[in-house]
Design a protein around this motif. Structure first.
Motif, PDB file in Angstrom:
ATOM      1  N   LEU A 317      11.137 -16.897  50.541  1.00 54.08           N
ATOM      2  CA  LEU A 317      11.062 -18.148  51.275  1.00 54.08           C
ATOM      3  C   LEU A 317      11.611 -17.984  52.692  1.00 54.08           C
ATOM      4  N   PRO A 318      10.800 -18.276  53.697  1.00 54.90           N
ATOM      5  CA  PRO A 318      11.293 -18.130  55.076  1.00 54.90           C
ATOM      6  C   PRO A 318      12.259 -19.255  55.442  1.00 54.90           C
ATOM      7  N   ASP A 319      13.097 -18.973  56.417  1.00 52.66           N
ATOM      8  CA  ASP A 319      14.028 -19.966  56.973  1.00 52.66           C
ATOM      9  C   ASP A 319      15.122 -20.401  56.015  1.00 52.66           C
ATOM     10  N   LEU A 320      15.235 -19.746  54.850  1.00 50.77           N
ATOM     11  CA  LEU A 320      16.324 -20.083  53.936  1.00 50.77           C
ATOM     12  C   LEU A 320      17.638 -19.576  54.519  1.00 50.77           C
ATOM     13  N   ASP A 321      18.635 -20.419  54.547  1.00 50.48           N
ATOM     14  CA  ASP A 321      19.947 -20.053  55.083  1.00 50.48           C
ATOM     15  C   ASP A 321      20.433 -18.770  54.420  1.00 50.48           C
ATOM     16  N   LEU A 322      20.860 -17.835  55.229  1.00 48.14           N
ATOM     17  CA  LEU A 322      21.321 -16.548  54.688  1.00 48.14           C
ATOM     18  C   LEU A 322      22.520 -16.713  53.758  1.00 48.14           C
ATOM     19  N   ASP A 323      23.313 -17.757  53.994  1.00 46.63           N
ATOM     20  CA  ASP A 323      24.473 -17.999  53.121  1.00 46.63           C
ATOM     21  C   ASP A 323      24.049 -18.404  51.715  1.00 46.63           C
ATOM     22  N   LEU A 324      22.785 -18.846  51.560  1.00 46.94           N
ATOM     23  CA  LEU A 324      22.286 -19.254  50.252  1.00 46.94           C
ATOM     24  C   LEU A 324      21.529 -18.138  49.539  1.00 46.94           C
ATOM     25  N   ALA A 325      21.239 -17.077  50.240  1.00 45.08           N
ATOM     26  CA  ALA A 325      20.474 -15.984  49.637  1.00 45.08           C
ATOM     27  C   ALA A 325      21.326 -15.228  48.620  1.00 45.08           C
ATOM     28  N   LEU A 326      20.728 -14.941  47.466  1.00 44.47           N
ATOM     29  CA  LEU A 326      21.428 -14.210  46.409  1.00 44.47           C
ATOM     30  C   LEU A 326      21.031 -12.735  46.433  1.00 44.47           C
ATOM     31  N   SER A 327      21.992 -11.884  46.194  1.00 43.43           N
ATOM     32  CA  SER A 327      21.701 -10.456  46.071  1.00 43.43           C
ATOM     33  C   SER A 327      21.054 -10.192  44.711  1.00 43.43           C
ATOM     34  N   ASP A 328      20.477  -9.021  44.554  1.00 42.40           N
ATOM     35  CA  ASP A 328      19.877  -8.661  43.263  1.00 42.40           C
ATOM     36  C   ASP A 328      20.925  -8.693  42.156  1.00 42.40           C
TER      37      ASP A 328
END
Length: 581
Positions: A317-328
């Motif tokens: 998903l583009p533009d998703l806040d990096l703070d919300l991104a989960l690692s594998d």
């Protein structure tokens, strides 16, 4: 501004209250007398086909008590009798009825006292023993309250429960004070000699509280047997506590997923982009993303389970806040712990939705949890294995205290029966059961004797009678241990089994009723997944402690539960002119 038809005003002239164009005159003459006929009410009938009232006579006292019962049954505020709208409705319905503005609380207390006496008489006649569930409640005013509920198997072999007391505790209460409150409750109801087990919802309650209760009972009633008093902790509460450990360990990941779901649902355009990513990554799930209600942890499980299915879409998903991104790694943690939560949801759902939650249903499910925790501790992932170890340590404390109580309640003919039989034969529990059974035999069952010389053998007759009963007790246990393994059947009703087999096991069946009536969980279906504790609402909290206890207890006593405990199947035994089918 409101339309004129909704304006409310009070006119002092003629002491009349007016709402819209409906007039309520407190000085209205009472001319028509209405006498109700006995009406049989069937739920599927139309009300116009049921009620056929003849105008003759009206009973103020009956109507006043009906009003009090209605307030008790439906948790209506006592102050409702002061509401203008209620007064208008009642006056138009029955002009003769004087709304008891100042006596409604007294009427509720009168009903409470009458119903309390009925419950007291019923408990005094009960052949079996009583189990006490102790539940803690908080309030909006930060006061602590304890609800004590009796659980027992009735003489008809049906599981029953009655709330006995609802007591507000001092803000600085300790376990010593709690034991005093419990003892007072038992003494007030005169059931201390019948106490079999105490179940606490608070897993942190100290281990010596039950021995303290037993000791205090013995001091007050020195003639009582020193029989076993089971100390049980609510299994649903310990499982919820274990779940909270998992939720806390995954707290950061849950916050990220919650934030990601909120982002996707924030606008139609973002939802459109998310659908595009779903199609591009080949996700075929038909589920919709949902936000959780954090206090209900099963809703958090649903949010996680759904989000995991859309994992690849979130990652693209583009533009998703990096703070919300989960690692594998975080996604793997979420997937594994969601699997843990699924097991707990399935088991707690079985416990909370069971129509007849006898103690036997818990053992196989709790064994399964025990085995799974052992397996989870072997995870090669350090994060998951350390979490599982923490969860298992909490569960082991519960298991060490309650495993025997759980096992004793297992199905008739189970493979562990022989071992349980040996344990029970060596415990006070079995010896107390024998003594209790012998004491319940009426004295007039002994051979009668006249004033001749046979009176000298009366003592010997009693000795033979007691000896034969002791031998019968051992025979009961031996016969039960020799029973073949009962076929596994999800529809098996253990209370029916014992009801049918009571003639074969007259003594052991008494013990079975005591054990099966022990509440292994104190959580209702509606609060099974609630992360918070039980709390009184504002109107209940504002009541005086005695009034609050009266309303809560009387409501429980007035409702009669059918085999289906859902609210829709409950019915009220109307005590006066209306019969229920």
């Amino acid at each position: 501004m409101f339309p004129n038809c909704f304006l409310q005003r009070k006119e002092k002239k003629d002491n009349t209250l007016t709402i819209a164009n409906i007039s309520y005159d407190e000085g209205q003459r009472k001319e028509d007398f209405i006498k109700p006929t006995i009406v049989k009410y069937e739920p599927n009938q139309r009300k116009e086909d049921v009620f056929n009232l003849q105008s003759n006579w009206f009973d103020q006292e009956r109507s006043r008590l009906d009003l009090a019962r209605m307030i008790i049954l439906h948790d209506y505020p006592l102050a409702m009798v002061e509401y203008v709208g209620f007064k208008v409705f009642v006056k138009n319905l029955q002009p003769l009825f004087d709304v008891p503005n100042s006596t409604v609380e007294f009427d509720c207390m009168e009903i409470y006292e009458k119903e309390r006496q009925k419950v007291h008489d019923m408990l005094s006649k009960l052949q079996g023993r009583i189990n006490l569930a102790v539940q803690m409640w908080s309030s909006t005013e930060n006061s602590n309250n304890v609800c004590m509920t009796s659980h027992y198997v009735g003489d008809d072999w049906k599981l029953q429960k009655k709330i006995l007391n609802f007591v507000m505790l001092d803000s600085s209460h300790t376990d010593d004070m709690l034991s005093e409150v419990i003892i007072k409750c038992l003494m007030d109801w005169d059931i201390e000699s019948k106490l079999f087990a105490v179940t606490f919802d608070d897993f942190s309650t100290t281990d010596d509280i039950v021995p303290r209760i037993k000791e205090q009972i013995s001091e007050n009633k020195s003639h009582l047997s020193n029989g076993q008093l089971l100390d049980v902790r609510s299994v649903a509460h310990v499982l919820n506590s274990v779940v909270q450990d998992a939720m806390e360990a995954l707290r950061v990941v849950i916050q990220k997923i919650r934030g990601s779901v909120q982002y996707v649902k924030s606008s139609q355009s973002i939802q459109g982009k998310f659908q595009e990513m779903t199609q591009q990554t080949g996700i075929n799930s038909q589920k919709s993303l949902v936000l959780d209600f954090p206090i209900q942890w099963n809703s958090t499980y649903v949010m996680l389970e759904t989000a995991i299915e859309y994992r690849n879409a979130f990652c693209q998903l583009p533009d998703l806040d990096l703070d919300l991104a989960l690692s594998d790694e975080e996604w793997e943690w979420a997937s594994s712990i969601t699997g843990y939560l699924k097991l707990f949801i399935e088991i707690i759902s079985v416990f909370s939705s069971n129509k007849c939650p006898t103690a036997n249903i818990y053992f196989p499910k709790i064994c399964h949890v025990h085995i799974q925790l052992i397996d989870w501790c072997k995870s090669p992932n350090n994060f998951l294995s350390s979490l599982a170890t923490k969860m298992k340590a909490k569960f082991d404390k519960y298991w060490s205290k309650c495993s025997l109580s759980l096992a004793v309640a297992s199905y008739p003919g189970s493979p562990i029966q022989d071992e349980i039989g040996r344990v029970l034969l060596l415990t006070d529990l079995w010896q107390y059961c024998i003594g209790t059974y012998q004491r319940t035999l009426p004295l007039d069952s002994l051979p009668s004797s006249s004033n001749d010389g046979r009176d000298r053998l009366k003592g010997f007759d009693k000795f033979l009678h007691e000896t034969s009963q002791s031998q019968s007790a051992i025979s009961d246990l031996e016969k039960y241990s020799d029973e073949p393994v009962f076929p596994r059947n999800c529809d098996f009703n253990i209370l029916n089994w014992w009801r049918v087999h009571t003639p074969r096991y007259p003594i052991l069946s008494m013990m079975a009723g005591d054990v099966l009536g022990t509440p292994m969980s104190t959580v209702s279906q509606e609060s099974a997944f609630n992360a918070g504790g039980r709390m009184l609402d504002g109107s209940q909290s504002s009541l005086a402690p005695d009034t609050r206890q009266a309303l809560i207890c009387a409501q429980d006593w007035l409702w009669i539960q059918s085999d289906d405990p859902s609210p829709s199947s409950s019915h009220y035994a109307l005590p006066l002119y209306i019969e229920t089918c």
